[in-house]
Design a protein around this motif. Sequence first.
Motif, PDB file in Angstrom:
ATOM      1  N   PRO A  13       3.426   0.446   6.179  1.00  0.00           N
ATOM      2  CA  PRO A  13       3.894   0.609   4.797  1.00  0.00           C
ATOM      3  C   PRO A  13       4.864  -0.508   4.425  1.00  0.00           C
ATOM      4  O   PRO A  13       5.659  -0.965   5.253  1.00  0.00           O
ATOM      5  CB  PRO A  13       4.611   1.963   4.829  1.00  0.00           C
ATOM      6  N   GLY A  14       4.756  -0.969   3.204  1.00  0.00           N
ATOM      7  CA  GLY A  14       5.645  -2.023   2.713  1.00  0.00           C
ATOM      8  C   GLY A  14       5.163  -3.434   2.987  1.00  0.00           C
ATOM      9  O   GLY A  14       5.776  -4.390   2.532  1.00  0.00           O
ATOM     10  N   TYR A  15       4.059  -3.595   3.696  1.00  0.00           N
ATOM     11  CA  TYR A  15       3.507  -4.922   3.999  1.00  0.00           C
ATOM     12  C   TYR A  15       2.918  -5.503   2.718  1.00  0.00           C
ATOM     13  O   TYR A  15       2.027  -4.911   2.115  1.00  0.00           O
ATOM     14  CB  TYR A  15       2.435  -4.787   5.078  1.00  0.00           C
ATOM     15  N   VAL A  16       3.438  -6.654   2.292  1.00  0.00           N
ATOM     16  CA  VAL A  16       3.003  -7.279   1.046  1.00  0.00           C
ATOM     17  C   VAL A  16       2.046  -8.422   1.371  1.00  0.00           C
ATOM     18  O   VAL A  16       2.355  -9.279   2.203  1.00  0.00           O
ATOM     19  CB  VAL A  16       4.210  -7.809   0.235  1.00  0.00           C
ATOM     20  N   HIS A  17       0.899  -8.410   0.727  1.00  0.00           N
ATOM     21  CA  HIS A  17      -0.069  -9.485   0.908  1.00  0.00           C
ATOM     22  C   HIS A  17      -0.975  -9.587  -0.305  1.00  0.00           C
ATOM     23  O   HIS A  17      -0.951  -8.749  -1.195  1.00  0.00           O
ATOM     24  CB  HIS A  17      -0.896  -9.281   2.188  1.00  0.00           C
ATOM     25  N   GLU A  18      -1.751 -10.651  -0.315  1.00  0.00           N
ATOM     26  CA  GLU A  18      -2.788 -10.853  -1.317  1.00  0.00           C
ATOM     27  C   GLU A  18      -4.026 -11.307  -0.567  1.00  0.00           C
ATOM     28  O   GLU A  18      -3.945 -12.154   0.322  1.00  0.00           O
ATOM     29  CB  GLU A  18      -2.373 -11.915  -2.331  1.00  0.00           C
ATOM     30  N   VAL A  19      -5.161 -10.729  -0.885  1.00  0.00           N
ATOM     31  CA  VAL A  19      -6.411 -11.098  -0.226  1.00  0.00           C
ATOM     32  C   VAL A  19      -7.313 -11.744  -1.281  1.00  0.00           C
ATOM     33  O   VAL A  19      -7.470 -11.206  -2.381  1.00  0.00           O
ATOM     34  CB  VAL A  19      -7.096  -9.877   0.406  1.00  0.00           C
TER      35      VAL A  19
ATOM     36  N   HIS B  60       0.816  -1.218   0.000  1.00  0.00           N
ATOM     37  CA  HIS B  60       0.000   0.000   0.000  1.00  0.00           C
ATOM     38  C   HIS B  60       0.849   1.268   0.000  1.00  0.00           C
ATOM     39  O   HIS B  60       0.429   2.297   0.536  1.00  0.00           O
ATOM     40  CB  HIS B  60      -0.954  -0.013   1.200  1.00  0.00           C
ATOM     41  N   GLY B  61       2.040   1.177  -0.608  1.00  0.00           N
ATOM     42  CA  GLY B  61       2.891   2.355  -0.698  1.00  0.00           C
ATOM     43  C   GLY B  61       3.227   2.884   0.686  1.00  0.00           C
ATOM     44  O   GLY B  61       3.616   2.136   1.575  1.00  0.00           O
ATOM     45  N   VAL B  62       3.040   4.185   0.880  1.00  0.00           N
ATOM     46  CA  VAL B  62       3.379   4.827   2.153  1.00  0.00           C
ATOM     47  C   VAL B  62       2.269   4.712   3.189  1.00  0.00           C
ATOM     48  O   VAL B  62       2.416   5.187   4.309  1.00  0.00           O
ATOM     49  CB  VAL B  62       3.733   6.321   1.945  1.00  0.00           C
ATOM     50  N   SER B  63       1.161   4.086   2.826  1.00  0.00           N
ATOM     51  CA  SER B  63       0.020   4.009   3.735  1.00  0.00           C
ATOM     52  C   SER B  63       0.100   2.806   4.674  1.00  0.00           C
ATOM     53  O   SER B  63       0.507   1.728   4.285  1.00  0.00           O
ATOM     54  CB  SER B  63      -1.287   3.911   2.944  1.00  0.00           C
ATOM     55  N   SER B  64      -0.309   3.031   5.906  1.00  0.00           N
ATOM     56  CA  SER B  64      -0.583   1.953   6.852  1.00  0.00           C
ATOM     57  C   SER B  64      -2.061   1.648   6.732  1.00  0.00           C
ATOM     58  O   SER B  64      -2.808   2.416   6.125  1.00  0.00           O
ATOM     59  CB  SER B  64      -0.257   2.395   8.274  1.00  0.00           C
ATOM     60  N   GLY B  65      -2.504   0.558   7.332  1.00  0.00           N
ATOM     61  CA  GLY B  65      -3.914   0.253   7.193  1.00  0.00           C
ATOM     62  C   GLY B  65      -4.456  -0.728   8.196  1.00  0.00           C
ATOM     63  O   GLY B  65      -3.716  -1.365   8.946  1.00  0.00           O
ATOM     64  N   VAL B  66      -5.780  -0.799   8.186  1.00  0.00           N
ATOM     65  CA  VAL B  66      -6.524  -1.766   8.985  1.00  0.00           C
ATOM     66  C   VAL B  66      -7.530  -2.420   8.050  1.00  0.00           C
ATOM     67  O   VAL B  66      -8.327  -1.732   7.407  1.00  0.00           O
ATOM     68  CB  VAL B  66      -7.271  -1.090  10.154  1.00  0.00           C
ATOM     69  N   LEU B  67      -7.482  -3.740   7.947  1.00  0.00           N
ATOM     70  CA  LEU B  67      -8.423  -4.536   7.166  1.00  0.00           C
ATOM     71  C   LEU B  67      -9.354  -5.228   8.153  1.00  0.00           C
ATOM     72  O   LEU B  67      -8.880  -5.903   9.078  1.00  0.00           O
ATOM     73  CB  LEU B  67      -7.664  -5.571   6.327  1.00  0.00           C
ATOM     74  N   THR B  68     -10.655  -5.036   7.988  1.00  0.00           N
ATOM     75  CA  THR B  68     -11.644  -5.664   8.859  1.00  0.00           C
ATOM     76  C   THR B  68     -12.635  -6.432   7.997  1.00  0.00           C
ATOM     77  O   THR B  68     -13.193  -5.869   7.058  1.00  0.00           O
ATOM     78  CB  THR B  68     -12.403  -4.596   9.681  1.00  0.00           C
ATOM     79  N   VAL B  69     -12.838  -7.696   8.286  1.00  0.00           N
ATOM     80  CA  VAL B  69     -13.824  -8.499   7.558  1.00  0.00           C
ATOM     81  C   VAL B  69     -15.184  -8.248   8.204  1.00  0.00           C
ATOM     82  O   VAL B  69     -15.353  -8.424   9.409  1.00  0.00           O
ATOM     83  CB  VAL B  69     -13.466  -9.992   7.568  1.00  0.00           C
TER      84      VAL B  69
ATOM     85  N   TYR C  55      -7.115   3.396   5.505  1.00  0.00           N
ATOM     86  CA  TYR C  55      -5.742   3.698   5.106  1.00  0.00           C
ATOM     87  C   TYR C  55      -5.345   5.056   5.663  1.00  0.00           C
ATOM     88  O   TYR C  55      -6.102   6.016   5.569  1.00  0.00           O
ATOM     89  CB  TYR C  55      -5.609   3.737   3.578  1.00  0.00           C
ATOM     90  N   PHE C  56      -4.143   5.132   6.237  1.00  0.00           N
ATOM     91  CA  PHE C  56      -3.624   6.404   6.725  1.00  0.00           C
ATOM     92  C   PHE C  56      -2.132   6.467   6.447  1.00  0.00           C
ATOM     93  O   PHE C  56      -1.416   5.551   6.816  1.00  0.00           O
ATOM     94  CB  PHE C  56      -3.935   6.588   8.220  1.00  0.00           C
ATOM     95  N   PRO C  57      -1.663   7.489   5.722  1.00  0.00           N
ATOM     96  CA  PRO C  57      -2.500   8.464   5.018  1.00  0.00           C
ATOM     97  C   PRO C  57      -3.328   7.770   3.938  1.00  0.00           C
ATOM     98  O   PRO C  57      -3.126   6.587   3.663  1.00  0.00           O
ATOM     99  CB  PRO C  57      -1.486   9.428   4.401  1.00  0.00           C
ATOM    100  N   GLY C  58      -4.243   8.518   3.349  1.00  0.00           N
ATOM    101  CA  GLY C  58      -5.097   7.961   2.303  1.00  0.00           C
ATOM    102  C   GLY C  58      -4.287   7.241   1.244  1.00  0.00           C
ATOM    103  O   GLY C  58      -3.132   7.583   0.977  1.00  0.00           O
ATOM    104  N   LEU C  59      -4.882   6.229   0.642  1.00  0.00           N
ATOM    105  CA  LEU C  59      -4.194   5.376  -0.323  1.00  0.00           C
ATOM    106  C   LEU C  59      -3.918   6.140  -1.611  1.00  0.00           C
ATOM    107  O   LEU C  59      -4.834   6.615  -2.274  1.00  0.00           O
ATOM    108  CB  LEU C  59      -5.061   4.148  -0.614  1.00  0.00           C
ATOM    109  N   THR C  60      -2.640   6.270  -1.957  1.00  0.00           N
ATOM    110  CA  THR C  60      -2.252   6.940  -3.200  1.00  0.00           C
ATOM    111  C   THR C  60      -1.497   6.011  -4.135  1.00  0.00           C
ATOM    112  O   THR C  60      -1.307   6.333  -5.289  1.00  0.00           O
ATOM    113  CB  THR C  60      -1.359   8.171  -2.915  1.00  0.00           C
ATOM    114  N   ASP C  61      -1.059   4.862  -3.610  1.00  0.00           N
ATOM    115  CA  ASP C  61      -0.249   3.957  -4.413  1.00  0.00           C
ATOM    116  C   ASP C  61      -0.506   2.527  -3.936  1.00  0.00           C
ATOM    117  O   ASP C  61      -0.648   2.283  -2.742  1.00  0.00           O
ATOM    118  CB  ASP C  61       1.237   4.307  -4.220  1.00  0.00           C
ATOM    119  N   MET C  62      -0.595   1.610  -4.892  1.00  0.00           N
ATOM    120  CA  MET C  62      -0.778   0.202  -4.558  1.00  0.00           C
ATOM    121  C   MET C  62       0.101  -0.621  -5.490  1.00  0.00           C
ATOM    122  O   MET C  62      -0.372  -1.235  -6.438  1.00  0.00           O
ATOM    123  CB  MET C  62      -2.260  -0.186  -4.704  1.00  0.00           C
ATOM    124  N   PRO C  63       1.415  -0.627  -5.229  1.00  0.00           N
ATOM    125  CA  PRO C  63       2.328  -1.366  -6.100  1.00  0.00           C
ATOM    126  C   PRO C  63       2.019  -2.860  -6.096  1.00  0.00           C
ATOM    127  O   PRO C  63       1.805  -3.464  -5.055  1.00  0.00           O
ATOM    128  CB  PRO C  63       3.707  -1.098  -5.507  1.00  0.00           C
TER     129      PRO C  63
END
Length: 169
Positions: free
Chosen positions: A120-126, A85-94, A140-148
Amino acid sequence: MNSDVQIAGDPLAIPHLLPPVPAHPATVAGFAGLARSIAADRAAWAPLVRYDATTRWYHRLRTGPGYEVWLLSWVPGQGSGRHDHGVSSGVLTVLEGELTEHVEGGPRTLTAGAQRVFAPGYVHEVVNDALTPAVSLHVYFPGLTDMPMHPSQATDTGTATVPPGIMAP
């Protein structure tokens, strides 16, 4: 003739008349709590959910100072592709159903109520490996601007991961 400001004064100079500053979580735990509070308000998000057999459906549910919240639906077989998620941190909730998160250490099954927090930098596939649709909430914080995107790799079971689909939150 006098203007309203000349007569009444500048309303911005009277802080008690201003609307309150929106709450902004300041910690990872605060963002996880924000996700839990949004998840608990089913009446607010459930009518917005759509299912699309051709692409993953997503809807930006909310933005705030320095963050954004996305609602996603997943029909069986849909996946995100391997990404970070680029520079963004995040929380995924099902919110509903079940999703599988594929990470370097192996797959994790996430059921309704499960949360994953990432930096940032956490690689995964959902992927929705289940037979029923799923719904998830992503902060996402900051807001998602990149998703390599990252090349797919074999999972612990020795099978290839689901190929990337539409890339969005």
